[in-house]
Design a protein around this motif. Structure first.
Motif, PDB file in Angstrom:
ATOM      1  N   MET A 131     -45.350  54.712  42.756  1.00 13.49           N
ATOM      2  CA  MET A 131     -45.658  54.975  41.349  1.00 13.49           C
ATOM      3  C   MET A 131     -46.178  56.398  41.156  1.00 13.49           C
ATOM      4  SD  MET A 131     -48.455  55.318  39.154  1.00 13.49           S
ATOM      5  CE  MET A 131     -49.908  54.404  39.700  1.00 13.49           C
ATOM      6  N   SER A 184     -44.416  59.499  38.979  1.00 10.29           N
ATOM      7  CA  SER A 184     -45.157  59.912  37.786  1.00 10.29           C
ATOM      8  C   SER A 184     -45.537  61.393  37.817  1.00 10.29           C
ATOM      9  CB  SER A 184     -46.438  59.072  37.629  1.00 10.29           C
ATOM     10  OG  SER A 184     -46.133  57.709  37.435  1.00 10.29           O
ATOM     11  N   ALA A 185     -45.641  61.968  39.024  1.00 13.01           N
ATOM     12  CA  ALA A 185     -46.072  63.368  39.126  1.00 13.01           C
ATOM     13  C   ALA A 185     -44.997  64.308  38.575  1.00 13.01           C
ATOM     14  CB  ALA A 185     -46.390  63.718  40.577  1.00 13.01           C
ATOM     15  N   ASP A 207     -38.752  62.390  37.097  1.00 19.82           N
ATOM     16  CA  ASP A 207     -40.207  62.358  37.064  1.00 19.82           C
ATOM     17  C   ASP A 207     -40.628  61.902  35.681  1.00 19.82           C
ATOM     18  OD1 ASP A 207     -40.157  64.598  35.339  1.00 19.82           O
ATOM     19  OD2 ASP A 207     -40.572  66.001  36.960  1.00 19.82           O
ATOM     20  N   ARG A 208     -41.898  62.034  35.426  1.00 19.73           N
ATOM     21  CA  ARG A 208     -42.426  61.530  34.163  1.00 19.73           C
ATOM     22  C   ARG A 208     -41.686  62.111  32.962  1.00 19.73           C
ATOM     23  NH1 ARG A 208     -48.717  61.248  32.264  1.00 19.73           N
ATOM     24  NH2 ARG A 208     -48.265  60.813  30.067  1.00 19.73           N
TER      25      ARG A 208
END
Lengths: 268, 268
Positions: free
Chosen positions: B12, B16-17, B25-26
């Motif tokens: 996770m 998310s980074a 990515d996010r």
């Protein structure tokens, strides 16, 4: 996908969907709460959902377990309202089953729920005399013989999540219907969220900023739907004013859980 | 946090980074694979990690189980390389334990791994004669008595994830050290990812675009680190060219898992 996984998927899909005015989403963190906090809680809540699905158990202690499991990070209480809805839904399977879970709650569920509440920083309305930090409240619950359903009925006028327990999960059901109507995936989640926001004043906003602000937010969402207001502008306005519709987010999570169980497709 | 949860948290936190040049990515989806696919795999892989932690079991069949659990969505194979690293790490606890798991693999692990491989769309290098879609390959593995560690050694020159099995999880260890050195949270993950990208040609890029492109990407990452290139521009260049450093992402996940076990803080 079993019920526990559906609950986790609902939490993940809700926070990943964007733009959702005012709330933490894929593209926006709050100062103290970031996307990772919501996703960490999604991962770490699993044993509470597993216990609800596999062994049944009491709704009050399962809500407490979910809060305890997800209380270890600095992001504060990310999903207390969501657990209040998801635990009876996972225990009962669907909204019909959740109604039976609610009807069967007892005084011990209420006491356990108060213990869970004490672990969070969720604020109660000023008018409420059952203060979770006051040991006398637990004594009062026992003395009056209040079940957890009674506690929710007591809070329902000021709290739309509690209200779900009293009205047979009506907004949860409506959210699931909206998801089916809007099609599949992320866009349907954003559309259902906006529909709810445009039709119900969010009680989390009302507790923090007053009912007038909650109602103004509702009207703004309606203007987004009829094209009079830009969605991203509205998002930015909410963020800068600290207005986050947290209760409607909780109900959206519950609605996604129900819709996934009825074949709604998150993946399209 | 137990090992299974640490593995999920690592998956996770990695996705998310941001910004992580070229990868989902996010703030960035690939055309066929979105953030939600990575997060769904993170949630759905749990029973494989639980089985590895609680009951031990064979590394080949556990990798197959993880792939099977996460194969149901349209996002394709999101974490095959990550599972190749995480399963021995969860079985063994840390890199030292994972080395022992690798040393104890047998022919059945190799056969199970080939079955897992066949479930994915991961490409093998052109020079490889052990085609996963060729039943004769399994016969050849049995005939030659190849263990899963032998298979990884065979792929190691062309695959940096397989190479981790042959060098004692050296890059995983280096990534964990980089995370400790860079401090806590999301920024440390991005910094460690860039350090790896600037020092090792990514073999996923090499398989897809050739070694020259992998080495050019490495030089560009080094230019970001020394200030000669803007990180967000580099990200945009990678995205538009379809260059995604998927193997270094896998190693970053393994590095986060190890660092979390050593007290590294994701939450700051």
């Amino acid at each position: 996908m079993n019920r526990a996984e559906r609950a986790q998927m609902a939490m993940m899909l809700e926070v990943s969907a964007y733009p959702k005015p005012g709330n933490v989403d894929r593209c926006h963190d709050c100062p103290d709460t970031r996307l990772e906090h919501f996703l960490a809680s999604t991962i770490l809540a699993r044993p509470a959902f597993d216990a609800a699905e596999r062994t049944g158990g009491r709704v009050g202690s399962l809500i407490r377990k979910a809060v305890q499991l997800t209380n270890g990070h600095s992001g504060g209480n990310t999903h207390f309202g969501a657990f209040i809805l998801l635990i009876p839904l996972v225990l009962g399977g669907d909204t019909e089953g959740a109604r039976k879970v609610v009807a069967a709650t007892d005084v011990e569920d209420a006491v356990e729920f108060y213990a869970a509440f004490g672990l969070t920083s969720v604020r109660m309305g000023e008018s409420e005399d059952l203060d979770v930090n006051d040991p006398a409240s637990v004594a009062a619950i026992r003395e009056r013989g209040m079940t957890l359903a009674d506690i929710m009925a007591y809070s329902a006028p000021r709290d739309m999540v509690a209200r779900e327990w009293t009205n047979g999960f009506a907004l949860t059901r409506r959210c699931a219907d909206l998801l089916h109507a809007h099609g599949c995936g992320r866009e349907a989640i954003v559309a259902a969220f906006l529909d709810l926001l445009a039709s119900e004043p969010d009680t989390f906003i009302a507790k923090k900023h007053g009912m007038e602000t909650a109602e103004r937010t509702m009207r703004c969402a309606a203007e987004v739907l009829n094209g009079a207001r830009d969605l991203r502008d509205f998002d930015a306005e909410c963020v800068s004013a600290g207005i986050n519709p947290g209760s409607i987010a909780d109900i959206t999570i519950a609605g996604i859980y129900v819709a996934l169980g009825e074949g709604w497709q998150w993946d399209c």
